[in-house]
Design an enzyme around this catalytic site. Sequence first.
Site, PDB file in Angstrom:
ATOM      1  CD  GLU A 142      11.709  -5.811   0.031  1.00 43.32           C
ATOM      2  OE1 GLU A 142      10.945  -6.764   0.254  1.00 43.32           O
ATOM      3  OE2 GLU A 142      11.307  -4.639  -0.054  1.00 43.32           O
ATOM      4  CE1 TYR A 184       7.834  -8.532  -2.629  1.00 44.58           C
ATOM      5  CE2 TYR A 184       9.599  -9.247  -1.159  1.00 44.58           C
ATOM      6  CZ  TYR A 184       8.649  -8.309  -1.534  1.00 44.58           C
ATOM      7  OH  TYR A 184       8.541  -7.136  -0.847  1.00 44.58           O
ATOM      8  CG  ASP A 230       3.924  -7.372  -0.260  1.00 45.79           C
ATOM      9  OD1 ASP A 230       2.980  -6.968  -0.971  1.00 45.79           O
ATOM     10  OD2 ASP A 230       4.254  -6.823   0.807  1.00 45.79           O
ATOM     11  CB  CYS A 241      -6.223  -2.521   1.114  1.00 46.15           C
ATOM     12  SG  CYS A 241      -7.339  -3.726   0.366  1.00 46.15           S
ATOM     13  CB  CYS A 294     -13.482   1.058   2.308  1.00 44.47           C
ATOM     14  SG  CYS A 294     -13.237  -0.735   2.216  1.00 44.47           S
ATOM     15  CB  CYS A 298      -9.361   2.899  -0.133  1.00 47.25           C
ATOM     16  SG  CYS A 298      -8.658   2.086  -1.589  1.00 47.25           S
ATOM     17  CB  CYS A 301     -12.654  -1.201  -4.557  1.00 44.90           C
ATOM     18  SG  CYS A 301     -12.360  -2.773  -3.714  1.00 44.90           S
TER      19      CYS A 301
END
Length: 306
Positions: free
Chosen positions: A51, A134, A152, A207, A214, A217, A223
Amino acid sequence: MTAISAAPAAATPTPDGAELHRPVIDWFDAHARDLPWRRPEAGAWGVMVSEFMLQQTPVARVLPVYEQWLARWPRPADLAAEPPGEAVRAWGRLGYPRRALRLHGAAAAIRERHGGDVPGDHAQLLALPGVGEYTAAAVASFAYGQRHPVLDTNVRRVFARAIGGVQYPPNATTAAERKLARALLPDDERTAARWAAATMELGALVCTARTPDCARCPIAASCAWRGAGSPEHDGPPRRAQTYAGTDRQVRGKLLAVLREAVAPVPQATLDRVWNEPVQRARALDGLVSDGLVEPLAGGLYRLPLT
């Protein structure tokens, strides 16, 4: 809806989060990348290291440094036992090297406060030096399977499009985004942790910022942005990151010399890395102020030992 900053105030967003969880998690189960920090053997320390490294840095650049780092410092105490300058040296060219110092500071605190084990409590994680909201949420979620919103850039973009109906989220995370992320969390802890990882991966692989796919997705049909015809961004200009000719580039060049050096480096050697003296001096002063470089008597410099 207009923008994610104007997300609905209702407790349950539209579309209902429950309608999104299963398709996104199923997609993740089928398409998630096999990354070392996602493997059980990585442990909480491996998750924490990843991270820190992944902030503003692509996975491809992180992977080799991550693997070298964990081979050298498999536990926080191993890193804490070495001078902070060694963390800066091992950071290589990942960029934003203050992250290396912060990770070293977190490792020292983990050794001192938690017996060398990364804590699983969110508040204890947040109290570690260099760990923000975060990172604390990400470690608690990904390492310990807890229920926390993990926001994020990738997740924020998925929510902006799928729920807010806009192409991009605001430049800085808003209270409305945090509220929406909390509302979308599955009730079950393990499912919530899986959802956090799945939405992050969806933003990273499908995305994406410039060329969203798309057709691949799992939630394209619901969406809001796609349903509105995929309108172009009409908010504040997107921040463009530049590097060439900036103080960041000069700092990187100075640090590169110091990382390769086995002994303190004279000022004259550093002067040769950039021909503009004012910018070079400003960059070096900044490195010293940030604790990344230690000045010595006689115009010598080295990576920090304390």
